[in-house]
Design a protein around this motif. Structure first.
Motif, PDB file in Angstrom:
ATOM      1  N   UNK A  28       8.523  12.512  -4.993  1.00  0.00           N
ATOM      2  CA  UNK A  28       8.665  11.069  -4.851  1.00  0.00           C
ATOM      3  C   UNK A  28       7.918  10.394  -5.999  1.00  0.00           C
ATOM      4  N   UNK A  29       8.106   9.118  -6.175  1.00  0.00           N
ATOM      5  CA  UNK A  29       7.530   8.435  -7.331  1.00  0.00           C
ATOM      6  C   UNK A  29       6.042   8.159  -7.111  1.00  0.00           C
TER       7      UNK A  29
ATOM      8  N   UNK B 141      -3.147   4.917 -12.527  1.00  0.00           N
ATOM      9  CA  UNK B 141      -2.485   5.239 -13.795  1.00  0.00           C
ATOM     10  C   UNK B 141      -2.640   6.697 -14.190  1.00  0.00           C
ATOM     11  N   UNK B 142      -3.455   7.458 -13.475  1.00  0.00           N
ATOM     12  CA  UNK B 142      -3.597   8.882 -13.747  1.00  0.00           C
ATOM     13  C   UNK B 142      -2.589   9.731 -12.970  1.00  0.00           C
ATOM     14  N   UNK B 143      -1.880   9.108 -12.031  1.00  0.00           N
ATOM     15  CA  UNK B 143      -0.961   9.871 -11.178  1.00  0.00           C
ATOM     16  C   UNK B 143       0.358  10.081 -11.916  1.00  0.00           C
ATOM     17  N   UNK B 144       0.723  11.342 -12.102  1.00  0.00           N
ATOM     18  CA  UNK B 144       1.950  11.671 -12.838  1.00  0.00           C
ATOM     19  C   UNK B 144       3.050  12.229 -11.936  1.00  0.00           C
ATOM     20  N   UNK B 145       2.679  13.012 -10.926  1.00  0.00           N
ATOM     21  CA  UNK B 145       3.659  13.614 -10.016  1.00  0.00           C
ATOM     22  C   UNK B 145       3.147  13.519  -8.587  1.00  0.00           C
ATOM     23  N   UNK B 146       4.061  13.236  -7.669  1.00  0.00           N
ATOM     24  CA  UNK B 146       3.717  13.156  -6.251  1.00  0.00           C
ATOM     25  C   UNK B 146       4.777  13.904  -5.448  1.00  0.00           C
TER      26      UNK B 146
ATOM     27  N   UNK C  55      -1.528  18.500 -14.629  1.00  0.00           N
ATOM     28  CA  UNK C  55      -1.242  19.394 -13.523  1.00  0.00           C
ATOM     29  C   UNK C  55      -2.353  19.517 -12.508  1.00  0.00           C
ATOM     30  N   UNK C  56      -3.478  18.830 -12.730  1.00  0.00           N
ATOM     31  CA  UNK C  56      -4.608  18.909 -11.803  1.00  0.00           C
ATOM     32  C   UNK C  56      -4.303  18.133 -10.522  1.00  0.00           C
ATOM     33  N   UNK C  57      -4.709  18.706  -9.397  1.00  0.00           N
ATOM     34  CA  UNK C  57      -4.574  18.021  -8.111  1.00  0.00           C
ATOM     35  C   UNK C  57      -5.590  16.888  -8.042  1.00  0.00           C
ATOM     36  N   UNK C  58      -5.138  15.676  -7.752  1.00  0.00           N
ATOM     37  CA  UNK C  58      -6.015  14.511  -7.683  1.00  0.00           C
ATOM     38  C   UNK C  58      -6.445  14.220  -6.257  1.00  0.00           C
ATOM     39  N   UNK C  59      -5.489  14.139  -5.340  1.00  0.00           N
ATOM     40  CA  UNK C  59      -5.796  13.761  -3.961  1.00  0.00           C
ATOM     41  C   UNK C  59      -4.668  14.229  -3.059  1.00  0.00           C
ATOM     42  N   UNK C  60      -5.028  14.568  -1.811  1.00  0.00           N
ATOM     43  CA  UNK C  60      -4.045  14.928  -0.792  1.00  0.00           C
ATOM     44  C   UNK C  60      -4.243  14.039   0.431  1.00  0.00           C
ATOM     45  N   UNK C  61      -3.139  13.668   1.058  1.00  0.00           N
ATOM     46  CA  UNK C  61      -3.157  12.887   2.288  1.00  0.00           C
ATOM     47  C   UNK C  61      -2.398  13.658   3.365  1.00  0.00           C
ATOM     48  N   UNK C  62      -2.976  13.723   4.558  1.00  0.00           N
ATOM     49  CA  UNK C  62      -2.348  14.386   5.703  1.00  0.00           C
ATOM     50  C   UNK C  62      -2.408  13.456   6.912  1.00  0.00           C
TER      51      UNK C  62
END
Length: 350
Positions: free
Chosen positions: A228-229, A288-293, A315-322
């Motif tokens: 998703x975007x 602005x650092x988020x490239x892929x979601x 390619x670094x993981x920034x944050x996860x939401x559950x």
């Protein structure tokens, strides 16, 4: 390879005075040193080198009462207020699990530790700061007015180590792992993914197939990983707030992962940052650092664990939401929220 600073500790301290408005991380970047080297240069000037042993540190943290726990990576910072209770040590991984502070720590990355006192216009700020071998921050504990300040000096004296050199020799920072995927194993990845019964099994699966998290997401496709975007992340926080949907937020680096579980209420935009500014919980995320979601589904014994996961351009993981799986109603609310995000923020949609 290990490296020392190209400038003296005296010069670093002078730069700290000259650029007092800069945050430590930003000043370290300006001086082309690590944050750990910046802190170490102040040993004897409000800073004391202390043990990096987790069992000893967390026994001390428990004596401090209410504090603020901070964990960050290049693009996201999480801060939680609470007490360091229910610590469980381990050679590979250690835990703190309670209602307010929830941490996963990896001891081999906890290399340098310092007790810090900094005089500010608002008074003395006290903290314990831990860094990895490259001098990058792993975790920080900040005292508050409600902390057990009377114990501070005794705790620092007890934690202090013999070596109080104000020079810190650091290793070269390990690069972010390249995205690893294997299209020839795509069918096997999907087959094994469908058999998961616990989210922790996923990393075992990717290692077996010689992939990593992002590489697997790119290959698997629906129904397992749906791209998703990036704008979906900001919308997620606003919608979780508007609908009072409890969520889980995971923010980490190589040495520590910090978790929030509960509602998010006050969402504030400040330039490139989207912030959660709630009592007892702050989150600061560089949009602005988020490239892929990706919206990701993994099976568990309690049902599907659905996450929204954001990655940087490297390619670094920034944050996860559950969702909060232990609460059936909250999990249901979260699943509806994710469905709406996927509908509204399909990757490539106008």
């Amino acid at each position: 390879m290990a490296t020392a600073t190209a400038i003296s500790s005296h010069e670093i301290r002078a730069a700290r005075v000259e650029h007092d408005a800069l945050r430590e991380r930003d000043l370290a970047d300006k001086l082309n040193i690590s944050e750990g080297q910046l802190v170490a240069a102040h040993i004897g000037h409000g800073v004391t080198r202390v043990t990096n042993d987790l069992d000893t540190l967390f026994a001390a943290f428990g004596q401090l009462g209410e504090v603020m726990a901070l964990t960050r990576n290049e693009s996201c910072v999480i801060e939680k207020v609470g007490k360091y209770e229910n610590y469980r040590g381990g050679d590979h991984a250690s835990l703190v699990v309670n209602e307010d502070i929830d941490l996963r720590m990896f001891p081999r990355l906890w290399v340098h530790a310092f007790a810090v006192e900094k005089v500010t216009p608002k008074g003395v700020r006290r903290s314990v700061q831990i860094f990895d071998a490259a001098g990058d921050a792993v975790h920080k504990v900040h005292l508050r007015e409600t902390s057990n300040l009377a114990r501070w000096k005794t705790i620092v004296a007890d934690l202090a180590v013999e070596d109080q050199c104000d020079q810190l020799v650091v290793s070269v920072r390990a690069p972010v792992e390249d995205v690893k995927g294997d299209p020839e194993n795509a069918d096997k990845l999907r087959l094994e993914w469908g058999k998961l019964t616990d989210t922790h099994q996923f990393m075992q699966l990717t290692r077996k197939l010689k992939m990593n998290r992002l590489g697997a997401y790119r290959i698997a496709g629906a129904p397992y990983a749906r791209k998703i975007s990036p704008e979906a992340v900001e919308a997620l926080l606003h919608r979780a707030s508007d609908t009072e949907t409890p969520i889980m937020i995971f923010v980490g680096n190589r040495g520590c992962i910090e978790i929030h579980a509960g509602p998010v209420k006050r969402i504030v935009e400040m330039g490139p940052w989207i912030n959660v500014l709630d009592a007892g919980h702050d989150l600061h995320l560089r949009k602005d650092h988020i490239a892929e979601v990706y919206a990701v589904t993994k099976n568990t014994r309690r049902g599907a664990a659905i996450s929204i996961e954001a990655f940087g351009a490297d390619g670094a993981l920034i944050v996860q939401f559950f969702g909060v799986l232990r609460d059936e109603d909250a999990a249901g609310q979260w699943n509806v929220l994710v469905d709406q995000l996927e509908a509204d923020f399909q990757a490539g949609a106008a």
